[in-house]
Scaffold this motif. Sequence first.
Motif, short mmCIF file in Angstrom:
data_model
loop_
_atom_site.label_atom_id
_atom_site.label_comp_id
_atom_site.label_asym_id
_atom_site.label_seq_id
_atom_site.Cartn_x
_atom_site.Cartn_y
_atom_site.Cartn_z
N ARG A 148 0.82 -1.20 0.00
CA ARG A 148 0.00 0.00 0.00
C ARG A 148 0.86 1.26 0.00
N ASP A 149 1.48 1.58 1.13
CA ASP A 149 2.21 2.84 1.27
C ASP A 149 3.46 2.84 0.39
N GLY A 150 3.57 3.87 -0.46
CA GLY A 150 4.70 3.98 -1.36
C GLY A 150 4.48 3.25 -2.68
N THR A 151 3.41 2.47 -2.76
CA THR A 151 3.07 1.74 -3.99
C THR A 151 1.79 2.32 -4.58
N LEU A 152 0.76 2.37 -3.78
CA LEU A 152 -0.54 2.92 -4.20
C LEU A 152 -0.68 4.38 -3.76
N ASN A 153 -0.18 4.68 -2.59
CA ASN A 153 -0.28 6.05 -2.06
C ASN A 153 1.10 6.53 -1.61
N ARG A 154 1.19 7.84 -1.43
CA ARG A 154 2.45 8.43 -0.97
C ARG A 154 2.78 7.90 0.42
N ALA A 169 -1.73 8.17 9.12
CA ALA A 169 -2.51 7.90 10.33
C ALA A 169 -3.95 8.43 10.27
N SER A 170 -4.30 9.11 9.18
CA SER A 170 -5.66 9.63 9.05
C SER A 170 -6.02 9.70 7.57
N PRO A 171 -7.31 9.75 7.27
CA PRO A 171 -7.71 9.87 5.86
C PRO A 171 -7.11 11.10 5.17
N ASP A 172 -6.95 12.19 5.90
CA ASP A 172 -6.37 13.40 5.30
C ASP A 172 -4.94 13.18 4.84
N HIS A 200 -8.95 3.43 4.70
CA HIS A 200 -9.28 2.48 3.64
C HIS A 200 -10.61 2.82 2.96
N ALA A 201 -11.54 3.40 3.69
CA ALA A 201 -12.79 3.84 3.06
C ALA A 201 -12.49 4.93 2.03
N LYS A 202 -11.63 5.89 2.37
CA LYS A 202 -11.24 6.93 1.42
C LYS A 202 -10.54 6.30 0.22
N MET A 203 -9.63 5.37 0.47
CA MET A 203 -8.92 4.70 -0.61
C MET A 203 -9.91 4.00 -1.56
N HIS A 204 -10.86 3.25 -1.00
CA HIS A 204 -11.84 2.54 -1.82
C HIS A 204 -12.71 3.51 -2.63
N ARG A 205 -13.07 4.64 -2.04
CA ARG A 205 -13.87 5.65 -2.78
C ARG A 205 -13.08 6.20 -3.96
N GLY A 253 0.26 2.43 19.03
CA GLY A 253 -0.69 3.36 19.63
C GLY A 253 -0.76 4.71 18.95
N LEU A 254 -0.29 4.82 17.71
CA LEU A 254 -0.29 6.10 17.00
C LEU A 254 -1.61 6.39 16.29
N PHE A 255 -2.37 5.35 15.97
CA PHE A 255 -3.71 5.48 15.45
C PHE A 255 -4.45 4.19 15.75
N ASP A 256 -5.76 4.22 15.58
CA ASP A 256 -6.57 3.05 15.97
C ASP A 256 -7.25 2.44 14.74
N MET A 257 -8.00 1.37 14.99
CA MET A 257 -8.68 0.67 13.90
C MET A 257 -9.70 1.56 13.20
N ALA A 258 -10.37 2.42 13.94
CA ALA A 258 -11.34 3.33 13.31
C ALA A 258 -10.64 4.23 12.29
N SER A 259 -9.45 4.71 12.63
CA SER A 259 -8.68 5.54 11.70
C SER A 259 -8.25 4.74 10.48
N LEU A 260 -7.76 3.52 10.70
CA LEU A 260 -7.36 2.67 9.58
C LEU A 260 -8.55 2.38 8.67
N ASN A 261 -9.69 2.08 9.25
CA ASN A 261 -10.89 1.84 8.45
C ASN A 261 -11.29 3.08 7.65
N ALA A 262 -11.16 4.25 8.25
CA ALA A 262 -11.49 5.50 7.55
C ALA A 262 -10.51 5.76 6.40
#
Length: 191
Positions: A8-14, A21-24, A69-74, A58-67
């Motif tokens: 994912r990181d560095g392949t699909l996104n920067r 750690a966040s959708p932004d 990935h939701a942005k990525m899928h959109r 502990g830098l981000f949580d599952m809710a952040s990861l899900n958010a």
Amino acid sequence: MKLLILDRDGTLNRSRDDYVASPDEWEALPGALEAVARLNQGGWRVVLVTNQSGIGRGLFDMASLNAIHAKMHRQLAAAGARVEAVFFCPHAPEDACACRKPAPGLFVQVGQRFGFDLSRVPAAGNAVRHVQAAAAAGCPTHLLTTGQSEALRARSGQQPDATSLSTLPPGTQVHDDLSAFADWLLAQPTD
């Protein structure tokens, strides 16, 4: 059906020096979403495997990861692309798990879930540890010189530095980015 495993990181996104750690903070690399769309149109099902140790640290949580990935899928959908599944390791390095790349655990999970012999499933990513994990699982390996692997390029041009590439598994092919890899893969004869 043809299956392909991407990092994912560095392949699909920067990628970032710290963590996405966040959708932004999730930003697709130029041409990457379109490359996935071309792969999908060529009959390839794409899955991601990614280390996400920011969760274990502990830098981000599952809710952040899900958010994220939701942005990525959109964004993928808006480009006419689809990723079938995301397999991730949430562990910190000191956890010594079997799924954190360069261990092959995530790749093995993909093979089991989709019922594929991994020797027929190409894997592409920008980190040497991704390629090492893929090779340990039996996948044909491809390194993209984006993200972490940009440093592997020779200073005087665009060709990868052969000394730096000596740590790659034998047979690893090197491509400039996900778009170049997609072009190469789509040009290969089909079985």
